[in-house]
Design an enzyme around this catalytic site. Structure first.
Site, short mmCIF file in Angstrom:
data_model
loop_
_atom_site.label_atom_id
_atom_site.label_comp_id
_atom_site.label_asym_id
_atom_site.label_seq_id
_atom_site.Cartn_x
_atom_site.Cartn_y
_atom_site.Cartn_z
N ASN A 10 0.86 -1.18 0.00
CA ASN A 10 0.00 0.00 0.00
C ASN A 10 0.90 1.23 0.00
O ASN A 10 1.55 1.52 1.00
CB ASN A 10 -0.89 -0.03 1.26
CG ASN A 10 -1.72 1.22 1.41
OD1 ASN A 10 -1.83 2.03 0.49
ND2 ASN A 10 -2.34 1.38 2.58
N LYS A 12 0.03 4.30 -0.21
CA LYS A 12 -0.61 5.47 0.42
C LYS A 12 -0.40 6.73 -0.43
O LYS A 12 -0.45 6.66 -1.65
CB LYS A 12 -0.09 5.65 1.85
CG LYS A 12 -0.14 4.35 2.65
CD LYS A 12 0.08 4.54 4.11
CE LYS A 12 0.12 3.19 4.79
NZ LYS A 12 0.11 3.25 6.22
N HIS A 96 -9.52 0.75 4.95
CA HIS A 96 -8.21 0.88 5.59
C HIS A 96 -8.35 1.76 6.84
O HIS A 96 -9.16 2.68 6.87
CB HIS A 96 -7.21 1.51 4.62
CG HIS A 96 -5.81 1.48 5.13
ND1 HIS A 96 -5.32 2.45 5.98
CD2 HIS A 96 -4.81 0.58 4.97
CE1 HIS A 96 -4.06 2.15 6.29
NE2 HIS A 96 -3.74 1.02 5.70
N GLU A 98 -6.70 4.13 7.97
CA GLU A 98 -6.54 5.58 7.76
C GLU A 98 -7.83 6.18 7.19
O GLU A 98 -8.18 7.32 7.48
CB GLU A 98 -5.31 5.84 6.88
CG GLU A 98 -4.03 5.64 7.68
CD GLU A 98 -2.86 5.10 6.88
OE1 GLU A 98 -2.84 5.23 5.65
OE2 GLU A 98 -1.95 4.53 7.53
N GLU A 168 -5.64 -5.77 10.22
CA GLU A 168 -4.66 -4.72 10.46
C GLU A 168 -4.95 -4.05 11.81
O GLU A 168 -5.73 -3.09 11.87
CB GLU A 168 -4.74 -3.67 9.35
CG GLU A 168 -4.39 -4.21 7.99
CD GLU A 168 -3.68 -3.15 7.15
OE1 GLU A 168 -2.57 -3.40 6.72
OE2 GLU A 168 -4.24 -2.06 6.96
N GLY A 174 2.18 1.47 10.91
CA GLY A 174 3.11 2.60 10.84
C GLY A 174 3.78 2.92 12.16
O GLY A 174 4.39 3.97 12.32
N SER A 214 3.19 -2.94 10.32
CA SER A 214 4.65 -2.97 10.50
C SER A 214 5.28 -4.29 10.07
O SER A 214 6.18 -4.81 10.74
CB SER A 214 5.01 -2.62 11.95
OG SER A 214 4.58 -1.31 12.25
N GLY A 236 4.90 0.96 5.00
CA GLY A 236 6.23 1.58 4.95
C GLY A 236 7.26 0.77 4.18
O GLY A 236 8.00 1.30 3.34
#
Ligand code: PEP
Length: 252
Positions: A10, A12, A96, A98, A168, A174, A214, A236
């Protein structure tokens, strides 16, 4: 029942079209002989066509990071399933954390998006997961149950068989704090049981459940050794080809 593992990146809100195409080309080169697993990348909308072109002769699949349920119309700021497919996507990340926590998307909205994606033959990657407060309060499974029931409301068995679920935990996204393999396995086992209850065991045995939070080159191997972890949704560590390809090349 064998489930084909899926490693998903992803991206982002990162990369211009040119930067994204460069990273996608290098991922595509590294995925030439990945017959036993699937690889997916989700670039920003503005880079999607460039990324799709960069991976077109490779097994790498392209996904959106969200999608509207309508084909077209007065929905400022949204992207339709038809547009995503036109730009080269075959999958889409939905719900997601976020989207849920920064932009206030609730389960009912996520459910509309899931149904819209399925209607237009996009494979939804439905994300669910608890916050740290919810985990500490012993509510993890209750939260997952609500998100699954609401997110899959009115989704029939035939369509549910095409879904991917991503567990998740919000506290692991993150933050550098990965769920232990046992915590992840427990949640995945619970989610598979839920799918068996909502649909049937045969279907639950075929749906892939990814872990996200992570995931890094140094923890992917142990996560993938768990029986109900069928892949990873990576944030990330998906932004650099070296770390993402190491995750893709996990050995369990
Ligand atoms: C994500 O964005 O879905 C994610 C899991 O991010 P990270 O790998 O950075 O925790």
């Amino acid at each position: 029942m064998a489930r084909r593992p899926l490693i998903a990146g992803n991206w982002k809100m990162h990369f211009t079209a040119a930067e994204a195409a460069q990273l996608a080309s290098s991922i595509a080169r590294g995925c030439r002989n990945m017959g036993d697993r699937e690889v997916m990348i989700a670039p920003p909308y503005t880079a999607m066509a460039a990324v799709a072109a960069a991976v077109q002769d490779s097994p790498v699949l392209v996904a959106g990071q969200n999608v509207c349920w309508e084909k077209e119309g007065a929905f400022t700021g949204e992207i339709s399933p038809v547009m995503l497919k036109d730009a080269g996507a075959s999958m889409v990340i939905l719900g997601h954390s976020e989207r849920r926590h920064i932009f206030g998307e609730n389960d009912a909205l996520v459910n509309r998006r899931v149904k819209g994606a399925l209607l237009h033959d996009l494979v939804p990657v439905l994300c669910v997961g608890e916050t740290l407060e919810e985990r500490d309060a012993g509510q993890t499974f209750a939260v997952l149950e609500n998100q699954m029931k609401a997110g899959l409301a009115d989704v029939g068995a035939e369509e549910a068989g095409r879904l991917v679920i991503a567990y998740e935990p919000v506290w692991a996204i993150g933050t550098g704090r990965t769920a232990t393999r046992e915590q992840a396995q427990d949640a995945h086992f619970f989610l598979r049981g839920m799918l068996a209850g909502l649909y049937e065991k045969k279907l639950a045995d075929t749906v892939r459940i990814l872990y996200g939070g992570s995931v890094k080159p140094d923890n992917i191997d142990s996560l993938m050794a768990e029986p109900d972890i069928d892949g990873a949704l990576v944030g990330g560590a998906a932004l650099k080809s070296e770390s993402f390809l190491r995750i893709v090349q996990y050995t369990a």
